[in-house]
Design an enzyme around this catalytic site. Structure first.
Site, PDB file in Angstrom:
ATOM      1  N   HIS A  56       0.849  -1.198   0.000  1.00  0.00           N
ATOM      2  CA  HIS A  56       0.000   0.000   0.000  1.00  0.00           C
ATOM      3  C   HIS A  56       0.884   1.247   0.000  1.00  0.00           C
ATOM      4  O   HIS A  56       1.230   1.806   1.039  1.00  0.00           O
ATOM      5  CB  HIS A  56      -0.932   0.021   1.213  1.00  0.00           C
ATOM      6  CG  HIS A  56      -2.031   1.030   1.081  1.00  0.00           C
ATOM      7  ND1 HIS A  56      -3.350   0.686   0.918  1.00  0.00           N
ATOM      8  CD2 HIS A  56      -2.015   2.382   1.056  1.00  0.00           C
ATOM      9  CE1 HIS A  56      -4.098   1.775   0.816  1.00  0.00           C
ATOM     10  NE2 HIS A  56      -3.293   2.822   0.896  1.00  0.00           N
ATOM     11  N   HIS A  73       1.327   4.877  -2.512  1.00  0.00           N
ATOM     12  CA  HIS A  73       0.882   5.673  -3.651  1.00  0.00           C
ATOM     13  C   HIS A  73       2.074   6.329  -4.342  1.00  0.00           C
ATOM     14  O   HIS A  73       3.096   6.616  -3.720  1.00  0.00           O
ATOM     15  CB  HIS A  73      -0.120   6.728  -3.196  1.00  0.00           C
ATOM     16  CG  HIS A  73      -1.422   6.149  -2.746  1.00  0.00           C
ATOM     17  ND1 HIS A  73      -2.441   5.849  -3.615  1.00  0.00           N
ATOM     18  CD2 HIS A  73      -1.856   5.783  -1.519  1.00  0.00           C
ATOM     19  CE1 HIS A  73      -3.462   5.350  -2.944  1.00  0.00           C
ATOM     20  NE2 HIS A  73      -3.129   5.284  -1.664  1.00  0.00           N
ATOM     21  N   HIS A 133      -9.784   0.798  -2.166  1.00  0.00           N
ATOM     22  CA  HIS A 133      -9.776   1.371  -0.818  1.00  0.00           C
ATOM     23  C   HIS A 133     -11.186   1.258  -0.232  1.00  0.00           C
ATOM     24  O   HIS A 133     -12.179   1.402  -0.942  1.00  0.00           O
ATOM     25  CB  HIS A 133      -9.407   2.849  -0.857  1.00  0.00           C
ATOM     26  CG  HIS A 133      -7.955   3.118  -1.067  1.00  0.00           C
ATOM     27  ND1 HIS A 133      -7.215   2.531  -2.060  1.00  0.00           N
ATOM     28  CD2 HIS A 133      -7.108   3.949  -0.407  1.00  0.00           C
ATOM     29  CE1 HIS A 133      -5.962   2.990  -2.009  1.00  0.00           C
ATOM     30  NE2 HIS A 133      -5.874   3.846  -0.997  1.00  0.00           N
ATOM     31  N   GLU A 163     -12.038   3.311   5.521  1.00  0.00           N
ATOM     32  CA  GLU A 163     -11.100   4.292   6.090  1.00  0.00           C
ATOM     33  C   GLU A 163     -11.900   5.468   6.615  1.00  0.00           C
ATOM     34  O   GLU A 163     -12.116   5.620   7.819  1.00  0.00           O
ATOM     35  CB  GLU A 163     -10.091   4.730   5.034  1.00  0.00           C
ATOM     36  CG  GLU A 163      -9.082   5.760   5.540  1.00  0.00           C
ATOM     37  CD  GLU A 163      -8.216   6.340   4.424  1.00  0.00           C
ATOM     38  OE1 GLU A 163      -7.159   6.899   4.741  1.00  0.00           O
ATOM     39  OE2 GLU A 163      -8.621   6.259   3.243  1.00  0.00           O
ATOM     40  N   ASP A 213       1.303   4.079   2.928  1.00  0.00           N
ATOM     41  CA  ASP A 213       0.318   4.928   2.264  1.00  0.00           C
ATOM     42  C   ASP A 213       1.006   6.059   1.488  1.00  0.00           C
ATOM     43  O   ASP A 213       1.276   5.924   0.302  1.00  0.00           O
ATOM     44  CB  ASP A 213      -0.684   5.462   3.277  1.00  0.00           C
ATOM     45  CG  ASP A 213      -2.016   5.843   2.649  1.00  0.00           C
ATOM     46  OD1 ASP A 213      -2.170   5.720   1.419  1.00  0.00           O
ATOM     47  OD2 ASP A 213      -2.934   6.250   3.385  1.00  0.00           O
ATOM     48  N   ASP A 214       1.290   7.175   2.150  1.00  0.00           N
ATOM     49  CA  ASP A 214       1.900   8.347   1.506  1.00  0.00           C
ATOM     50  C   ASP A 214       2.995   8.912   2.419  1.00  0.00           C
ATOM     51  O   ASP A 214       2.763   9.896   3.130  1.00  0.00           O
ATOM     52  CB  ASP A 214       0.851   9.429   1.238  1.00  0.00           C
ATOM     53  CG  ASP A 214      -0.181   9.021   0.217  1.00  0.00           C
ATOM     54  OD1 ASP A 214       0.179   8.880  -0.962  1.00  0.00           O
ATOM     55  OD2 ASP A 214      -1.343   8.831   0.597  1.00  0.00           O
TER      56      ASP A 214
END
Length: 357
Positions: A20, A22, A204, A207, A285-286
């Protein structure tokens, strides 16, 4: 629950996969600043002196700010070499974190205007991924993701594009962005196209919205993995179905805290999901916006949820078996996990915050 970490194995030495991450969000902060200076892009203070930014996305205004910062960061990728650099550095960082396989998610629509259209953008990303693999030894698969805030017909276009490159570096099809602005059932047609070609389904869900979002990903999009999915813990019957189907939840603890999904790392239901029997693959994630990479997520499982080394090894195994890594990479990583666990603990533990520049 905090673990006694006086005698533990180093987390960065634990082989793992990263499922996961991005595309723009994988960028190093120093690279963002350098490319912005080179291309004359003005960065807000939240991406310079006040980095990592203070975020909260549980309301519309907060998500808009998060998305705006992401879009600004994406705008510094102006030349093909910028894309190649991003993927090369992402792979270098994965190697430093102990990750031997990366599945990185990209929506080519956000880059197509600069790189000659959707198809040339995908080909550039795939070519850059191959170069990064050769340079670092980290295997890379590309997940093409649709934006749930755009029209479902755009998603079908991306699904057909993903199918064209199935088996040539594209390994999955995803759905990202604000769950509150695009329901999963609107994108069933796109996911059907991708699944018919054997691509992994990785939307996704669960969340910013609750269990109903997870249920739609499970029942309508036939998810193999669900990005985040932590809100499934609120519905035991739903969680049981997730577990029965072997669906992997890509849990991103630092992201959940940064965006206000959970008030603290200890409140992210990693332990509850694990003890229920869910397959969990930790993700960053980021990192560009949240300030931490993959190893930090394992550190949080150790320090905030009391995960033992054997349990951390379970998480690493789930990341590998939940991936579509080639058989030889999968075996190497799984054998490495066993060897990590068989080795004696180190003193002191590897508990420092992961550095990335």
């Amino acid at each position: 629950m905090r673990a006694d970490s006086s005698s533990t194995r180093p987390i960065r030495a634990l082989p793992k996969a990263h499922l996961h991450l991005h595309f723009t969000g994988s960028m190093r902060h120093s690279t963002l600043v350098e490319l912005a200076r080179r291309h004359g892009v003005h960065l807000p203070e939240a991406l310079v002196e006040d980095w990592p930014p203070r975020l909260r996305a549980t309301d519309e205004r907060g998500w808009f700010r998060f998305q705006r910062l992401y879009d600004i960061a994406r705008s510094v990728l102006r030349e093909p070499e910028d894309v190649r650099r991003l993927l090369r550095e992402a792979a270098e960082d994965e190697a430093a974190e102990g990750s031997g396989w990366l599945e990185i998610q990209v929506d080519p629509s956000g880059y197509a205007g600069r790189f000659g259209g959707l198809t040339p953008t995908v080909e550039l990303v795939l070519d850059a991924a191959r170069e990064a693999e050769a340079a670092t030894g980290v295997g890379i698969g590309i997940v093409i993701a649709a934006n749930r805030t755009r029209h479902p017909l755009d998603a079908r276009t991306l699904a057909r594009l993903a199918v064209r490159y199935a088996g040539r570096g594209v390994v999955g099809f995803g759905l990202s962005n604000d769950e509150r602005r695009g329901r999963a059932y609107d994108f069933e047609g796109a996911f059907r196209i991708a699944r018919r070609a054997g691509l992994l389904s990785t939307p996704h869900g669960g969340e910013l919205l609750g269990p109903a979002s997870v249920r739609e990903c499970l029942e309508i999009l036939h998810a193999d993995r669900i990005g985040h999915g932590v809100r499934a813990v609120e519905d035991p019957a739903l969680l049981s179905r997730v577990i029965e189907r072997g669906v992997v939840l890509e849990v991103c603890p630092a992201s959940n805290v940064a965006l206000g999904v959970a008030p603290s790392a200890a409140a992210v239901p990693v332990r509850a999901l694990y003890e229920a029997g869910a397959r969990l693959a930790l993700g960053a994630d980021d990192p560009l916006l949240f300030g931490s990479r993959l190893a930090r997520q394992y550190e949080l499982a150790r320090t905030e949820h009391g995960f033992t080394d054997a349990e951390l090894a379970d998480l690493a195994r789930a990341s590998v078996t939940g991936s579509v890594a080639p058989a030889e990479i999968r075996k190497r990583l799984l054998d490495g996990i066993d060897a990590w666990l068989a080795a004696p603990p180190s003193v002191p533990a590897d508990t420092a915050h992961p550095a990335f520049t």
